[in-house]
Design a protein around this motif. Sequence first.
Motif, PDB file in Angstrom:
ATOM      1  N   ASP A 122       0.828  -1.324   0.058  1.00  0.00           N
ATOM      2  CA  ASP A 122      -0.229   0.043   0.075  1.00  0.00           C
ATOM      3  C   ASP A 122       1.051   1.520  -0.111  1.00  0.00           C
ATOM      4  N   PRO A 123       0.960   2.133  -1.015  1.00  0.00           N
ATOM      5  CA  PRO A 123       1.530   3.534  -0.899  1.00  0.00           C
ATOM      6  C   PRO A 123       1.490   4.206   0.369  1.00  0.00           C
ATOM      7  N   GLN A 124       0.206   4.024   0.926  1.00  0.00           N
ATOM      8  CA  GLN A 124       0.304   4.895   2.327  1.00  0.00           C
ATOM      9  C   GLN A 124       0.683   4.083   3.538  1.00  0.00           C
ATOM     10  N   TRP A 125       1.514   3.017   3.287  1.00  0.00           N
ATOM     11  CA  TRP A 125       1.890   2.188   4.248  1.00  0.00           C
ATOM     12  C   TRP A 125       3.237   2.850   4.559  1.00  0.00           C
ATOM     13  N   ARG A 126       3.451   3.102   6.245  1.00  0.00           N
ATOM     14  CA  ARG A 126       4.811   3.430   6.578  1.00  0.00           C
ATOM     15  C   ARG A 126       5.389   2.844   7.638  1.00  0.00           C
ATOM     16  N   LEU A 127       6.786   2.591   7.614  1.00  0.00           N
ATOM     17  CA  LEU A 127       7.325   1.784   8.836  1.00  0.00           C
ATOM     18  C   LEU A 127       8.048   2.986   9.727  1.00  0.00           C
ATOM     19  N   ALA A 128       7.401   2.952  10.857  1.00  0.00           N
ATOM     20  CA  ALA A 128       8.259   3.898  11.915  1.00  0.00           C
ATOM     21  C   ALA A 128       9.001   3.059  12.998  1.00  0.00           C
ATOM     22  N   ILE A 129      10.170   3.257  13.068  1.00  0.00           N
ATOM     23  CA  ILE A 129      11.034   2.735  14.138  1.00  0.00           C
ATOM     24  C   ILE A 129      11.767   3.658  14.926  1.00  0.00           C
ATOM     25  N   VAL A 130      11.336   3.145  16.227  1.00  0.00           N
ATOM     26  CA  VAL A 130      11.715   3.913  17.531  1.00  0.00           C
ATOM     27  C   VAL A 130      12.715   3.091  18.107  1.00  0.00           C
ATOM     28  N   ALA A 131      13.934   3.363  17.844  1.00  0.00           N
ATOM     29  CA  ALA A 131      15.413   2.979  18.315  1.00  0.00           C
ATOM     30  C   ALA A 131      15.214   3.618  19.805  1.00  0.00           C
ATOM     31  N   ASN A 132      16.039   2.807  20.888  1.00  0.00           N
ATOM     32  CA  ASN A 132      16.189   3.135  22.128  1.00  0.00           C
ATOM     33  C   ASN A 132      14.917   3.861  22.840  1.00  0.00           C
ATOM     34  N   ALA A 133      13.968   3.375  22.841  1.00  0.00           N
ATOM     35  CA  ALA A 133      12.459   3.636  22.819  1.00  0.00           C
ATOM     36  C   ALA A 133      12.222   4.230  24.056  1.00  0.00           C
ATOM     37  N   ILE A 134      12.831   3.549  25.149  1.00  0.00           N
ATOM     38  CA  ILE A 134      12.705   3.828  26.621  1.00  0.00           C
ATOM     39  C   ILE A 134      13.439   4.977  27.090  1.00  0.00           C
ATOM     40  N   ASP A 135      14.879   4.838  26.910  1.00  0.00           N
ATOM     41  CA  ASP A 135      15.708   5.742  27.451  1.00  0.00           C
ATOM     42  C   ASP A 135      15.913   7.163  26.542  1.00  0.00           C
ATOM     43  N   ASN A 136      16.198   6.909  25.401  1.00  0.00           N
ATOM     44  CA  ASN A 136      16.401   8.041  24.469  1.00  0.00           C
ATOM     45  C   ASN A 136      15.893   7.867  23.060  1.00  0.00           C
ATOM     46  N   PRO A 137      14.450   7.938  22.847  1.00  0.00           N
ATOM     47  CA  PRO A 137      13.985   7.684  21.684  1.00  0.00           C
ATOM     48  C   PRO A 137      14.485   8.189  20.491  1.00  0.00           C
ATOM     49  N   LYS A 138      14.677   7.465  19.321  1.00  0.00           N
ATOM     50  CA  LYS A 138      15.020   8.236  18.250  1.00  0.00           C
ATOM     51  C   LYS A 138      14.279   7.624  16.936  1.00  0.00           C
ATOM     52  N   LEU A 139      13.316   8.483  16.076  1.00  0.00           N
ATOM     53  CA  LEU A 139      12.277   8.194  15.278  1.00  0.00           C
ATOM     54  C   LEU A 139      12.847   8.104  14.038  1.00  0.00           C
ATOM     55  N   SER A 140      12.970   6.935  13.199  1.00  0.00           N
ATOM     56  CA  SER A 140      13.008   6.987  11.672  1.00  0.00           C
ATOM     57  C   SER A 140      11.821   6.342  10.943  1.00  0.00           C
ATOM     58  N   ILE A 141      11.495   7.022   9.817  1.00  0.00           N
ATOM     59  CA  ILE A 141      10.334   6.631   9.297  1.00  0.00           C
ATOM     60  C   ILE A 141      10.675   6.219   7.670  1.00  0.00           C
ATOM     61  N   TYR A 142      10.165   5.065   7.397  1.00  0.00           N
ATOM     62  CA  TYR A 142      10.671   4.716   5.812  1.00  0.00           C
ATOM     63  C   TYR A 142       9.158   4.484   5.014  1.00  0.00           C
ATOM     64  N   ASN A 143       9.124   4.957   3.779  1.00  0.00           N
ATOM     65  CA  ASN A 143       7.913   4.415   3.099  1.00  0.00           C
ATOM     66  C   ASN A 143       8.487   2.897   2.474  1.00  0.00           C
ATOM     67  N   THR A 144       7.790   2.131   1.856  1.00  0.00           N
ATOM     68  CA  THR A 144       8.202   0.926   1.388  1.00  0.00           C
ATOM     69  C   THR A 144       9.301   0.806   0.715  1.00  0.00           C
ATOM     70  N   SER A 145       9.489   1.546  -0.499  1.00  0.00           N
ATOM     71  CA  SER A 145      10.826   1.649  -1.324  1.00  0.00           C
ATOM     72  C   SER A 145      11.878   1.861  -0.166  1.00  0.00           C
ATOM     73  N   GLU A 146      11.910   3.018   0.266  1.00  0.00           N
ATOM     74  CA  GLU A 146      13.076   3.164   1.351  1.00  0.00           C
ATOM     75  C   GLU A 146      13.269   2.214   2.479  1.00  0.00           C
ATOM     76  N   MET A 147      12.451   1.514   2.914  1.00  0.00           N
ATOM     77  CA  MET A 147      12.596   0.261   3.721  1.00  0.00           C
ATOM     78  C   MET A 147      13.242  -0.730   2.933  1.00  0.00           C
ATOM     79  N   GLU A 148      12.743  -1.146   1.725  1.00  0.00           N
ATOM     80  CA  GLU A 148      13.403  -2.228   1.022  1.00  0.00           C
ATOM     81  C   GLU A 148      14.720  -2.062   0.753  1.00  0.00           C
TER      82      GLU A 148
END
Length: 245
Positions: A203-229
């Motif tokens: 789905d072109p509207q789908w996004r992957l949102a990864i939150v690294a170190n989510a508890i102590d120092n969250p850092k968010l990265s967002i990818y569309n499908t082609s970027e994830m692949e």
Amino acid sequence: MSILTTPELAEKLAGGDSYIRTKNNVVKGLAITTELNPEAPEVIVVGGGPNIKKNARLFLDQQEYVPVYLKQGVNAWKLLGKYKADKYSQDPKTIEKHRQHRTAEEVDGILFLSAEENYEVKVTSSSFPDSKKRKKVELAAIGYVITHYEHQGYSISDRQSDNCGYDLFAEKDKTVLKIEVKGTSLDEQRFFLSKNERAKSADPQWRLAIVANAIDNPKLSIYNTSEMEKAFDFEPLCWECKIPL
């Protein structure tokens, strides 16, 4: 997942230009665009035209899973999976909830679909945090992503319990995003993607949102499908084996 051209799709689904494709009063499949149906394929807004109303009820009565193809762009379609119709609602409150940009007068009803059963595989390792900490990481990641998008003016609906291949449904004006959230307890961006989630990423509207170190120092990265692949290597951890038909 391979891309079909529009003529190739017509061969697969018996031609026609309706999004519910039929032949001899049998629904062969769906060809949908999320620009017109942002909640598709789970939710389809059915207009008032006589053919589409007839086909929607035909699909409901048929009670069979059929292939659903999602438009990727001009002359490009990708298989999302197999779905069947579960319910057709003409309840005014249901129409109001799902009609999106269409007026209530333009909508005959709302068609609800469900995906063919997916078997989810649980991955475990001695290096994983215990279940209590994993839940804490998951909740922290979901909360962080919700706050991020709400600050950008999106309204958020939680879809975690719907098994639809994403966790959050985000809307702002006519923009819709379907966000799968992954959280980690470390700085490393590493995650597991289910078969259902990978299929939904078509789905072109789908996004992957990864939150690294989510508890102590969250850092968010967002990818569309082609970027994830492009960004990640995908390594299969198991295979389903069965006798070929």
